[in-house]
Design a protein around this motif. Sequence first.
Motif, mmCIF file in Angstrom:
data_model
loop_
_atom_site.group_PDB
_atom_site.id
_atom_site.type_symbol
_atom_site.label_atom_id
_atom_site.label_comp_id
_atom_site.label_asym_id
_atom_site.label_seq_id
_atom_site.Cartn_x
_atom_site.Cartn_y
_atom_site.Cartn_z
ATOM 1 N N LEU A 118 52.065 104.311 65.128
ATOM 2 C CA LEU A 118 53.193 104.523 64.208
ATOM 3 C C LEU A 118 52.660 105.018 62.865
ATOM 4 C CD1 LEU A 118 55.534 101.464 64.807
ATOM 5 C CD2 LEU A 118 56.074 103.858 65.220
ATOM 6 N N THR A 119 53.182 106.146 62.405
ATOM 7 C CA THR A 119 52.661 106.778 61.194
ATOM 8 C C THR A 119 53.793 107.039 60.209
ATOM 9 O OG1 THR A 119 51.024 107.888 62.588
ATOM 10 C CG2 THR A 119 51.267 108.690 60.333
ATOM 11 N N PRO A 120 53.677 106.562 58.963
ATOM 12 C CA PRO A 120 54.744 106.795 57.978
ATOM 13 C C PRO A 120 54.973 108.275 57.714
ATOM 14 C CG PRO A 120 53.211 105.101 57.222
ATOM 15 C CD PRO A 120 52.593 105.730 58.431
ATOM 16 N N HIS A 121 56.205 108.592 57.351
ATOM 17 C CA HIS A 121 56.603 109.975 57.063
ATOM 18 C C HIS A 121 55.719 110.606 56.005
ATOM 19 C CE1 HIS A 121 58.909 112.955 54.688
ATOM 20 N NE2 HIS A 121 59.421 113.321 55.849
ATOM 21 N N TYR A 122 55.399 109.844 54.938
ATOM 22 C CA TYR A 122 54.671 110.455 53.821
ATOM 23 C C TYR A 122 53.263 110.904 54.228
ATOM 24 C CZ TYR A 122 53.390 105.459 53.342
ATOM 25 O OH TYR A 122 53.001 104.165 53.576
ATOM 26 N N VAL A 123 52.653 110.233 55.214
ATOM 27 C CA VAL A 123 51.321 110.652 55.674
ATOM 28 C C VAL A 123 51.397 112.013 56.351
ATOM 29 C CG1 VAL A 123 49.446 110.126 57.286
ATOM 30 C CG2 VAL A 123 50.449 108.299 55.905
ATOM 31 N N LEU A 124 52.357 112.171 57.264
ATOM 32 C CA LEU A 124 52.468 113.424 58.014
ATOM 33 C C LEU A 124 53.146 114.522 57.199
ATOM 34 C CD1 LEU A 124 53.272 111.804 61.449
ATOM 35 C CD2 LEU A 124 51.197 113.032 60.823
ATOM 36 N N THR B 120 61.041 108.061 64.110
ATOM 37 C CA THR B 120 61.472 106.681 64.276
ATOM 38 C C THR B 120 61.622 106.067 62.889
ATOM 39 O OG1 THR B 120 60.972 104.561 65.357
ATOM 40 C CG2 THR B 120 59.108 105.785 64.432
ATOM 41 N N ASN B 121 61.951 104.792 62.831
ATOM 42 C CA ASN B 121 62.012 104.067 61.565
ATOM 43 C C ASN B 121 61.141 102.830 61.661
ATOM 44 O OD1 ASN B 121 64.087 105.558 59.937
ATOM 45 N ND2 ASN B 121 65.316 105.110 61.761
ATOM 46 N N ILE B 122 60.453 102.519 60.581
ATOM 47 C CA ILE B 122 59.546 101.377 60.559
ATOM 48 C C ILE B 122 60.199 100.250 59.771
ATOM 49 C CG2 ILE B 122 57.242 100.579 59.887
ATOM 50 C CD1 ILE B 122 56.321 103.516 60.095
ATOM 51 N N GLY B 123 60.367 99.091 60.394
ATOM 52 C CA GLY B 123 60.988 97.944 59.729
ATOM 53 C C GLY B 123 62.469 97.839 60.041
ATOM 54 N N PRO B 124 63.032 96.635 59.870
ATOM 55 C CA PRO B 124 64.443 96.403 60.235
ATOM 56 C C PRO B 124 65.441 97.119 59.351
ATOM 57 C CG PRO B 124 63.504 94.470 59.162
ATOM 58 C CD PRO B 124 62.365 95.403 59.417
ATOM 59 N N GLY C 27 59.341 107.233 59.940
ATOM 60 C CA GLY C 27 58.005 107.462 60.474
ATOM 61 C C GLY C 27 58.058 108.273 61.746
ATOM 62 N N TYR C 28 56.895 108.428 62.372
ATOM 63 C CA TYR C 28 56.779 109.220 63.599
ATOM 64 C C TYR C 28 55.762 108.559 64.520
ATOM 65 C CZ TYR C 28 58.812 112.831 60.588
ATOM 66 O OH TYR C 28 59.616 113.532 59.719
ATOM 67 N N LEU C 29 55.897 108.830 65.811
ATOM 68 C CA LEU C 29 54.804 108.557 66.725
ATOM 69 C C LEU C 29 53.765 109.651 66.483
ATOM 70 C CD1 LEU C 29 56.708 107.754 70.042
ATOM 71 C CD2 LEU C 29 55.946 106.176 68.270
ATOM 72 N N ARG C 30 52.520 109.267 66.298
ATOM 73 C CA ARG C 30 51.511 110.231 65.864
ATOM 74 C C ARG C 30 51.370 111.383 66.874
ATOM 75 N NH1 ARG C 30 46.174 106.407 67.002
ATOM 76 N NH2 ARG C 30 46.212 106.615 69.275
ATOM 77 N N PRO C 31 51.220 112.615 66.381
ATOM 78 C CA PRO C 31 50.994 113.757 67.265
ATOM 79 C C PRO C 31 49.515 113.982 67.555
ATOM 80 C CG PRO C 31 51.302 114.538 65.035
ATOM 81 C CD PRO C 31 51.444 113.031 64.976
ATOM 82 N N GLU C 32 48.637 113.243 66.877
ATOM 83 C CA GLU C 32 47.188 113.334 67.044
ATOM 84 C C GLU C 32 46.579 112.058 66.483
ATOM 85 O OE1 GLU C 32 46.131 116.752 64.664
ATOM 86 O OE2 GLU C 32 46.161 115.587 62.809
ATOM 87 N N THR C 33 45.337 111.780 66.838
ATOM 88 C CA THR C 33 44.687 110.572 66.312
ATOM 89 C C THR C 33 43.954 110.846 65.006
ATOM 90 O OG1 THR C 33 42.545 110.893 67.414
ATOM 91 C CG2 THR C 33 44.294 109.835 68.701
ATOM 92 N N ALA C 34 43.913 112.097 64.569
ATOM 93 C CA ALA C 34 43.040 112.502 63.465
ATOM 94 C C ALA C 34 43.397 111.868 62.126
ATOM 95 C CB ALA C 34 43.052 114.024 63.332
#
Length: 657
Positions: free
Chosen positions: A78-84, A206-210, A216-223
Amino acid sequence: MSAGMTTKNGEAFDRVSLESLMRRRLFYTPSFEIYPGNPKGLFDYGPAGCGLQANIVDLWRKHFVLEENMLEVDCAILTPHYVLKTSGHVDKFADWMIKDPKSGEFYRADHLVEEVLEDRLKGDKEARGVKPTAEEGEQKRKKKVKDTKAVKLDDAVVTEIEEVLAKIDNYNGEQLGQLITKYDIRSPRTGDVLPPPEPFNLMFSTNIGPSAALPGYLRPETAQGQFLTFSKLLEFNNQAMPFASASIGKSFRNEISPRSGLLRVREFLMAEIEHFVDPEGGKKHPRFDEVRNIELELLNREVQLAGKTDVERVSIGKAVEQKIVDNETLGYFLARIHLFLQKLGVDAKKVRFRQHMQNEMAHYAADCWDAELLTSYGWIECVGCADRSAYDLTVHAKATGQPLCVRETRKEPLRIEEWQVDIEKKKFGPKFKKDAKTVEAAIEGLTQDVLEKLSLDLKSEGKVSVDVNGVGNGTVELEKDLIAIEKRTRVENTREYTPNVIEPSFGIGRILYSLIEHSYWTRPGSDARCVLSFPPTIAPTKVLLVPLSTHPDFAPLVRRISHRLRVLGVSNRVDDSSATIGKRYARNDELGTPFGITVDFQSVKDGSLTLRERDSMKQVRAGEEEICQAVQRMSEGVEAWEEVAGRLPAFEKQELE
């Protein structure tokens, strides 16, 4: 689709039979299949598939992580929107999509163009009386390809289409739309005119937290997880450069139209390496000489842009010297990828390295090569090796304010002569007031050439003009009582730089499927017995234990041998069914099991066993100790069957069918 695909014994490749085998022997199966309307592009691996995948990953770890002393990490999916958003994936991680307005069907634009134009070339061949390849004929007979109209094309059109297909990956959305219009490509479902392609982001949101406040997103890569832990990894590595991190885990891409089985799916296993290297000195690699003479089949960018697919066999040393491959570190990993694929057992004649064209490259890449494997679906990208330059570390450092860089003490102090500006702060602040910081920032951003010119102006005229956006009319005047510009020598004892990154990225599922195709063949004869010739090191099960019959004297011996093999780390299965020995072996040839041990009445008397090799079906006979040790050594890749057969007595008795 590739023309003329054959198996290792020269027969026409039959994908339908292989796919039937994969499902029948539970290598893999569509997920949620018992529900109607189950989503495409999702697969479950069965026991054989899990074993094969685990062994591929194990070999990958040994070949790369252990051999190169890499630092393995397992980062969050799970990766927050701001990272991607920072990495560019939110804005740029997209494919070109077309939606049929009537049927509602979605098509990936480049795939649609490719399929239609390939079908037209097949129709042209048929109209010219060119005999189809064995594969094309077999697939058409089984109705697994579209029926193509036998329409003869002008020679110039054939050449033009071949050139388009050679560089299909280089077209952007607008260009794909132009091709669709030019060649009158219509909806395969309705025959209607299609709208222009539109970008479709491939990430699952997706969304992280209630509270759903953090998108957020499911990561498209592990990098990205590896880049964000760079400073901690550098510290763990005692600040030593270069070094590499590695990660194995699931990634997710919301494919527009999943197809081709395991080759284009929405959830898949990746194994990625991020090799951090000093950009100074041409990105050299300390172990490059070890691989310098390894020859690769290279398809470079210029050849593709000329509309051709001709490969050049060249040593990686020569390729780097001639700048076909940009630098030693990139070249080193291309060679190491080649050696890894060899260890897996892929067909050496079905491997090439293709350079990405400019429009095709990811937004972060400075250069990229794909290791492609030839399958019945055509050339498939299985490993990407990209020079990501300093893109990722730079953008994340800028977004967070955290220094993702290397600081190292210079061996010798560096003396730098440069123009420097001194500002008289007591007068500067009152003069510019609220604009003082803006003006100061503009001065600090001046280049050395500009500062040199301003120093002369200040000396001759007593004042200078500096462009400052947003202040006054865009220009401010500075007199010599406000600033001084002098040339001074600065001593630098510490060097600070942002590393560049070379990234080999492995699609494990694609490698697994391509390897299965390369390993598949059938024995001559009416029963068409299928075989998967996996190397012993990666075969899901190494040994089949076959008691001659259900006689009770065999059971204790079989249990003892099975336990002994497990202690040696050799996976094995027992088949004590009532089927003949030949049929029991045939069933396990389909699973790729490389060895078989037969337990018979002689085994009960003297402890001797018969060892059978899958591909040749040749057998040797020796004691339990020798047989078990031979199987262990072959399973670990320490010894080959030819060596074992050369030192143990041959067993000439024919296999019982």
